[in-house]
Design a protein around this motif. Structure first.
Motif, PDB file in Angstrom:
ATOM      1  N   SER A 116       0.821  -1.214   0.000  1.00  0.00           N
ATOM      2  CA  SER A 116       0.000   0.000   0.000  1.00  0.00           C
ATOM      3  C   SER A 116       0.855   1.263   0.000  1.00  0.00           C
ATOM      4  O   SER A 116       0.370   2.340  -0.367  1.00  0.00           O
ATOM      5  N   PHE A 117       2.143   1.134   0.409  1.00  0.00           N
ATOM      6  CA  PHE A 117       3.072   2.267   0.356  1.00  0.00           C
ATOM      7  C   PHE A 117       3.966   2.205  -0.879  1.00  0.00           C
ATOM      8  O   PHE A 117       4.941   2.959  -0.981  1.00  0.00           O
ATOM      9  N   GLY A 118       3.658   1.297  -1.804  1.00  0.00           N
ATOM     10  CA  GLY A 118       4.415   1.203  -3.038  1.00  0.00           C
ATOM     11  C   GLY A 118       5.696   0.401  -2.933  1.00  0.00           C
ATOM     12  O   GLY A 118       6.536   0.452  -3.849  1.00  0.00           O
ATOM     13  N   VAL A 119       5.864  -0.374  -1.851  1.00  0.00           N
ATOM     14  CA  VAL A 119       7.059  -1.193  -1.677  1.00  0.00           C
ATOM     15  C   VAL A 119       6.849  -2.536  -2.361  1.00  0.00           C
ATOM     16  O   VAL A 119       5.778  -3.148  -2.253  1.00  0.00           O
ATOM     17  N   ASP A 120       7.867  -2.990  -3.102  1.00  0.00           N
ATOM     18  CA  ASP A 120       7.767  -4.270  -3.785  1.00  0.00           C
ATOM     19  C   ASP A 120       7.638  -5.414  -2.783  1.00  0.00           C
ATOM     20  O   ASP A 120       8.082  -5.332  -1.633  1.00  0.00           O
ATOM     21  N   GLN A 121       7.056  -6.495  -3.253  1.00  0.00           N
ATOM     22  CA  GLN A 121       6.862  -7.680  -2.416  1.00  0.00           C
ATOM     23  C   GLN A 121       8.207  -8.228  -1.942  1.00  0.00           C
ATOM     24  O   GLN A 121       9.169  -8.310  -2.707  1.00  0.00           O
ATOM     25  N   ILE A 122       8.287  -8.597  -0.659  1.00  0.00           N
ATOM     26  CA  ILE A 122       9.519  -9.112  -0.066  1.00  0.00           C
ATOM     27  C   ILE A 122       9.307 -10.572   0.326  1.00  0.00           C
ATOM     28  O   ILE A 122       8.315 -10.919   0.965  1.00  0.00           O
ATOM     29  N   THR A 173      17.647 -14.833   0.818  1.00  0.00           N
ATOM     30  CA  THR A 173      18.817 -15.002   1.694  1.00  0.00           C
ATOM     31  C   THR A 173      19.171 -13.717   2.440  1.00  0.00           C
ATOM     32  O   THR A 173      19.802 -13.767   3.494  1.00  0.00           O
ATOM     33  N   LYS A 174      18.790 -12.560   1.915  1.00  0.00           N
ATOM     34  CA  LYS A 174      19.096 -11.292   2.576  1.00  0.00           C
ATOM     35  C   LYS A 174      18.149 -11.025   3.745  1.00  0.00           C
ATOM     36  O   LYS A 174      18.506 -10.286   4.671  1.00  0.00           O
ATOM     37  N   TRP A 175      16.956 -11.602   3.700  1.00  0.00           N
ATOM     38  CA  TRP A 175      15.940 -11.275   4.695  1.00  0.00           C
ATOM     39  C   TRP A 175      15.662 -12.400   5.690  1.00  0.00           C
ATOM     40  O   TRP A 175      15.034 -12.150   6.724  1.00  0.00           O
ATOM     41  N   SER A 176      16.089 -13.613   5.396  1.00  0.00           N
ATOM     42  CA  SER A 176      15.673 -14.760   6.204  1.00  0.00           C
ATOM     43  C   SER A 176      16.092 -14.626   7.671  1.00  0.00           C
ATOM     44  O   SER A 176      15.263 -14.766   8.580  1.00  0.00           O
ATOM     45  N   MET A 177      17.367 -14.342   7.927  1.00  0.00           N
ATOM     46  CA  MET A 177      17.824 -14.247   9.314  1.00  0.00           C
ATOM     47  C   MET A 177      17.233 -13.023  10.010  1.00  0.00           C
ATOM     48  O   MET A 177      16.858 -13.078  11.192  1.00  0.00           O
ATOM     49  N   ILE A 178      17.138 -11.912   9.292  1.00  0.00           N
ATOM     50  CA  ILE A 178      16.551 -10.703   9.871  1.00  0.00           C
ATOM     51  C   ILE A 178      15.101 -10.946  10.264  1.00  0.00           C
ATOM     52  O   ILE A 178      14.644 -10.514  11.331  1.00  0.00           O
ATOM     53  N   SER A 179      14.373 -11.686   9.429  1.00  0.00           N
ATOM     54  CA  SER A 179      12.971 -11.982   9.723  1.00  0.00           C
ATOM     55  C   SER A 179      12.843 -12.816  10.989  1.00  0.00           C
ATOM     56  O   SER A 179      11.940 -12.589  11.807  1.00  0.00           O
ATOM     57  N   LEU A 180      13.742 -13.787  11.168  1.00  0.00           N
ATOM     58  CA  LEU A 180      13.705 -14.609  12.379  1.00  0.00           C
ATOM     59  C   LEU A 180      13.986 -13.770  13.623  1.00  0.00           C
ATOM     60  O   LEU A 180      13.354 -13.961  14.668  1.00  0.00           O
TER      61      LEU A 180
END
Length: 296
Positions: free
Chosen positions: A147-153, A159-166
């Motif tokens: 809704s803020f125009g950010v692409d789907q993550i 691999t860039k987001w997996s550990m941060i998400s945990l």
């Protein structure tokens, strides 16, 4: 003469506290059976090729050599250090900030405490299912970002987001328990200090900087060391959500140790990895003891 006089005193103290010591015996027995016996067995098994059918074979330092030559071990160490750093940067300061903020509240303080602690009591199965849904490519988080125009993550498969998400998930779940500990320490600070600072014209940030943070400094150091020890053994969320993926980016040291034991059935190498971790964490424990001794 001093020895003669001290002996009856010692005997009298033993007789007086006899039943108190007896009540401590079960706790000591349980501690030895379930803590030190497994540690000593692990030390022994780390020098053997463990085979519960054909029998154990002594291999000396072969398990240690096999563990240290495995490229997955280096990957796991790097991932664990990265995980520990993320937990410090993203999560360590959250309970401190919340505790200080809640201590400043004049209304709804009790409600906020309960609301902040509730995620900690969420069962693991529910927690991982909930966050799988939240992190889904078409889930609520991506819907809000879109809704803020950010692409789907792809939170769990990138691999860039997996550990941060945990780390975000675990911070949300666990900060409430740490917050209560910090809040108890903040509320134990004499209120006269804050009143004197207010009379002298100190604002909120000045009071936090010069009164609150110095007063809970020892607790912050203790909690930091405990977090380092705890996060170095992290594997549950990495295993439950991603099993070390994608592409081994969430393969931590403890998870690799579990895989050696229960997937590869190489208990000798698994215990060797465990003993190496025990040595490192034992060093951190000694460091914590020395820091507390110097502060006292």
């Amino acid at each position: 003469m001093e020895r003669k006089s001290s002996t009856p005193q010692r005997n009298g103290r033993w007789k007086k506290n006899f039943w108190g010591y007896m009540f401590l015996v079960p706790a000591f027995v349980i501690f030895i059976l379930f803590m030190w016996v497994p540690i000593l067995k692990g030390l022994v098994y780390s020098f053997y090729h463990v085979d519960f059918v054909a029998g154990n074979t002594f291999v000396g330092f072969g398990n240690y050599a096999r563990a240290l030559s495995d490229p997955d071990v280096l990957t796991a160490i790097k991932n664990t250090l990265y995980y520990m750093a993320l937990c410090f940067v993203l999560g360590f300061w959250v309970p401190i900030a919340f505790a200080i903020a809640i201590s400043e509240l004049r209304r709804f303080g009790g409600f906020v405490r309960v609301a902040a602690y509730l995620p900690f009591v969420v069962p693991g199965v529910v927690l991982y299912g909930l966050w799988r849904w939240l992190y889904d490519p078409v889930g609520p988080i991506n819907a809000v970002l879109g809704s803020f125009g950010v692409d789907q993550i792809s939170f769990l498969t990138d691999t860039k987001w997996s550990m941060i998400s945990l780390v975000f998930m675990e911070t949300w779940q666990q900060f409430g328990s740490g917050m209560l500990i910090y809040l108890a320490a903040v509320l134990s600070i004499p209120r006269d200090w804050y009143e004197a600072a207010e009379i002298d014209g100190a604002g909120v940030w000045a009071r936090i900087r010069h009164i609150t943070l110095p007063s809970i400094r020892n607790l912050i150091i203790l909690m930091l060391i405990l977090q380092v020890i705890g996060t170095s053994q992290g594997y549950q969320s990495q295993m439950a959500l991603l099993d070390g993926g994608p592409n081994n980016t969430t393969l931590t040291y403890a998870l690799l140790m579990v895989k050696y034991a229960f997937t590869r059935l190489d208990y000798g190498t698994a215990t060797a990895l465990g003993m190496l971790m025990f040595i490192v964490l034992g060093g951190l424990g000694v460091l914590q003891f020395k820091l507390n001794k110097e502060d006292n």
